[in-house]
Write a protein that holds these residues in place. Sequence first.
Motif, PDB file in Angstrom:
ATOM      1  N   GLN A   1       0.502  -1.279   0.135  1.00 42.20           N
ATOM      2  CA  GLN A   1       0.050   0.366   0.141  1.00 42.20           C
ATOM      3  C   GLN A   1       0.950   1.508   0.230  1.00 42.20           C
ATOM      4  N   PHE A   2       1.717   1.192   0.964  1.00 44.29           N
ATOM      5  CA  PHE A   2       2.413   2.962   0.783  1.00 44.29           C
ATOM      6  C   PHE A   2       3.908   2.437  -0.561  1.00 44.29           C
ATOM      7  N   LEU A   3       3.716   1.531  -0.945  1.00 47.96           N
ATOM      8  CA  LEU A   3       4.451   1.411  -2.479  1.00 47.96           C
ATOM      9  C   LEU A   3       3.502   1.907  -3.378  1.00 47.96           C
ATOM     10  N   ARG A   4       1.772   2.410  -3.013  1.00 46.31           N
ATOM     11  CA  ARG A   4       1.266   2.916  -4.435  1.00 46.31           C
ATOM     12  C   ARG A   4       1.198   4.138  -4.442  1.00 46.31           C
ATOM     13  N   MET A   5       2.174   5.515  -3.523  1.00 37.37           N
ATOM     14  CA  MET A   5       1.861   6.620  -3.313  1.00 37.37           C
ATOM     15  C   MET A   5       2.948   7.026  -4.168  1.00 37.37           C
ATOM     16  N   GLY A   6       3.664   6.206  -4.963  1.00 41.67           N
ATOM     17  CA  GLY A   6       4.556   6.534  -6.150  1.00 41.67           C
ATOM     18  C   GLY A   6       6.080   7.290  -5.591  1.00 41.67           C
ATOM     19  N   PRO A   7       7.062   7.065  -6.252  1.00 44.54           N
ATOM     20  CA  PRO A   7       8.213   6.846  -5.674  1.00 44.54           C
ATOM     21  C   PRO A   7       8.525   8.123  -5.343  1.00 44.54           C
ATOM     22  N   ARG A   8       7.917   9.026  -5.447  1.00 42.21           N
ATOM     23  CA  ARG A   8       8.387  10.502  -5.043  1.00 42.21           C
ATOM     24  C   ARG A   8       7.608  10.789  -3.646  1.00 42.21           C
ATOM     25  N   ASN A   9       6.523  10.494  -3.372  1.00 45.28           N
ATOM     26  CA  ASN A   9       6.144  10.248  -2.137  1.00 45.28           C
ATOM     27  C   ASN A   9       6.578   9.571  -0.848  1.00 45.28           C
ATOM     28  N   VAL A  10       7.317   8.633  -1.576  1.00 45.36           N
ATOM     29  CA  VAL A  10       7.586   7.132  -1.102  1.00 45.36           C
ATOM     30  C   VAL A  10       8.985   8.301  -0.073  1.00 45.36           C
ATOM     31  N   ARG A  11       9.303   8.408  -0.653  1.00 48.01           N
ATOM     32  CA  ARG A  11      11.091   8.991  -0.539  1.00 48.01           C
ATOM     33  C   ARG A  11      10.435  10.305   0.136  1.00 48.01           C
ATOM     34  N   LEU A  12       9.753  11.356  -0.210  1.00 45.66           N
ATOM     35  CA  LEU A  12       9.951  12.063   1.522  1.00 45.66           C
ATOM     36  C   LEU A  12       8.980  12.124   2.268  1.00 45.66           C
ATOM     37  N   VAL A  13       8.275  10.719   2.697  1.00 45.65           N
ATOM     38  CA  VAL A  13       7.441  10.124   3.645  1.00 45.65           C
ATOM     39  C   VAL A  13       8.793   9.422   4.686  1.00 45.65           C
ATOM     40  N   GLN A  14       9.692   9.514   3.548  1.00 46.13           N
ATOM     41  CA  GLN A  14      10.974   8.481   4.509  1.00 46.13           C
ATOM     42  C   GLN A  14      11.936   9.427   4.946  1.00 46.13           C
ATOM     43  N   ALA A  15      12.386  10.478   4.104  1.00 46.80           N
ATOM     44  CA  ALA A  15      13.254  10.880   4.686  1.00 46.80           C
ATOM     45  C   ALA A  15      13.310  11.984   5.765  1.00 46.80           C
ATOM     46  N   LYS A  16      12.003  11.927   6.109  1.00 42.22           N
ATOM     47  CA  LYS A  16      11.208  12.535   7.467  1.00 42.22           C
ATOM     48  C   LYS A  16      11.427  11.114   8.225  1.00 42.22           C
ATOM     49  N   LEU A  17      11.100  10.500   8.212  1.00 39.40           N
ATOM     50  CA  LEU A  17      11.400   9.352   9.291  1.00 39.40           C
ATOM     51  C   LEU A  17      12.182   9.299   9.317  1.00 39.40           C
ATOM     52  N   ARG A  18      13.468   9.317   8.758  1.00 43.01           N
ATOM     53  CA  ARG A  18      15.512   9.172   9.409  1.00 43.01           C
ATOM     54  C   ARG A  18      15.127  11.115   9.751  1.00 43.01           C
ATOM     55  N   GLU A  19      14.709  11.903   9.506  1.00 40.07           N
ATOM     56  CA  GLU A  19      15.228  13.211   9.830  1.00 40.07           C
ATOM     57  C   GLU A  19      14.926  13.306  11.697  1.00 40.07           C
ATOM     58  N   ILE A  20      13.578  12.313  12.006  1.00 37.70           N
ATOM     59  CA  ILE A  20      12.961  12.256  12.890  1.00 37.70           C
ATOM     60  C   ILE A  20      13.224  11.088  13.818  1.00 37.70           C
ATOM     61  N   ALA A  21      13.189   9.946  13.261  1.00 37.44           N
ATOM     62  CA  ALA A  21      14.196   8.707  14.473  1.00 37.44           C
ATOM     63  C   ALA A  21      15.629   9.702  15.524  1.00 37.44           C
ATOM     64  N   PRO A  22      16.449  10.178  15.051  1.00 37.73           N
ATOM     65  CA  PRO A  22      17.242  10.785  15.689  1.00 37.73           C
ATOM     66  C   PRO A  22      17.015  11.529  17.406  1.00 37.73           C
ATOM     67  N   LEU A  23      15.867  12.448  16.924  1.00 40.52           N
ATOM     68  CA  LEU A  23      15.057  12.772  18.303  1.00 40.52           C
ATOM     69  C   LEU A  23      14.529  12.286  19.441  1.00 40.52           C
ATOM     70  N   LEU A  24      14.194  10.916  18.331  1.00 46.10           N
ATOM     71  CA  LEU A  24      13.575  10.576  19.357  1.00 46.10           C
ATOM     72  C   LEU A  24      13.895   8.985  19.775  1.00 46.10           C
ATOM     73  N   GLY A  25      16.188   9.835  20.163  1.00 39.58           N
ATOM     74  CA  GLY A  25      17.415   8.648  20.615  1.00 39.58           C
ATOM     75  C   GLY A  25      17.060   6.988  19.831  1.00 39.58           C
ATOM     76  N   ILE A  26      16.822   7.247  18.048  1.00 41.99           N
ATOM     77  CA  ILE A  26      16.750   6.425  17.372  1.00 41.99           C
ATOM     78  C   ILE A  26      18.272   6.622  17.215  1.00 41.99           C
ATOM     79  N   THR A  27      19.282   5.160  16.490  1.00 46.20           N
ATOM     80  CA  THR A  27      20.310   6.165  15.416  1.00 46.20           C
ATOM     81  C   THR A  27      19.841   5.151  14.041  1.00 46.20           C
ATOM     82  N   VAL A  28      20.117   5.926  12.934  1.00 43.06           N
ATOM     83  CA  VAL A  28      19.946   5.289  12.061  1.00 43.06           C
ATOM     84  C   VAL A  28      20.635   5.397  11.165  1.00 43.06           C
ATOM     85  N   GLU A  29      21.067   4.759   9.501  1.00 47.80           N
ATOM     86  CA  GLU A  29      21.735   4.451   9.007  1.00 47.80           C
ATOM     87  C   GLU A  29      21.646   5.340   7.674  1.00 47.80           C
TER      88      GLU A  29
END
Length: 275
Positions: A247-275
């Motif tokens: 279902q997430f994939l059906r948002m299309g590449p532009r939108n999936v990238r935007l959402v994933q980028a925001k997840l990675r931005e916020i994760a360290p602020l929640l004490g989570i290490t991302v790569e």
Amino acid sequence: MADFNDLQLDKWQTPIEPERGNAAFRIAAIVVVLLGLVAAGYFLLWRRAQPAPNDVRVHTEQAVASTPKPVAEAGETIDLPPLAQSDAIVRELVGKISSHPTVASWLTTDNLIRNFTVVVQNISSGRTPSRFLTRVKPAGTFQVIERGSDLRVDPRSFHRYDAYADAVSALDARGTARLYATLKPRIDEAYRELGYPEGNFDQVMQRAIVELLKTPVVDSTPALVTKSVVYEYADPKLQALSPAQRQFLRMGPRNVRLVQAKLREIAPLLGITVE
């Protein structure tokens, strides 16, 4: 309030159409916009290290130890109302970090924290939580392009989700992290209502966000096949994704990238290490 048995929502063969196929946006817009649902980390691939000389091993361990872990943002110190009366405070706090119309639309619904908790629980298990999100859906209809035997997603279908991805991308990362921490006691309470006496929602959050971050970005227009009255991805690797990921994939590449980028931005602020 639906009970825990209602969480069994997924149908492996899910039609790609607006009435039943709009969990893609809901996963992104609700999971992230709602309470900044990004309390989770990125998927880490742990690999067994090759044998190395002692001096190299010590150097590596020291380097890892010297890398500071991210520190989670603290929530506001406020008196939270009981869970059943929490909608007003959720609307107030979410309104401070976003005035986007998509967010405002979600805030008109009821039982916001309980709904949020059920939605994330479903995503963490790879399921699509559409039953709990019928009030919010994209405009327009799903479209395909058919040329002879070649059947593909019409890129115009992706644009139905642009506003939701834009709303996620515009979120203030630090404010989102603080919001989750502020509302965490009531989120844990809602989680306990679902039959989890330990009541700590952080691991559920992590699994849900990992589920989204593991979704591939497909730049080409995916080919489809029809099976009975549903569409499926022609690529076996895409069809083998979990229902939530498809279902997430059906948002299309532009939108999936935007959402994933925001997840990675916020994760360290929640004490989570991302790569």
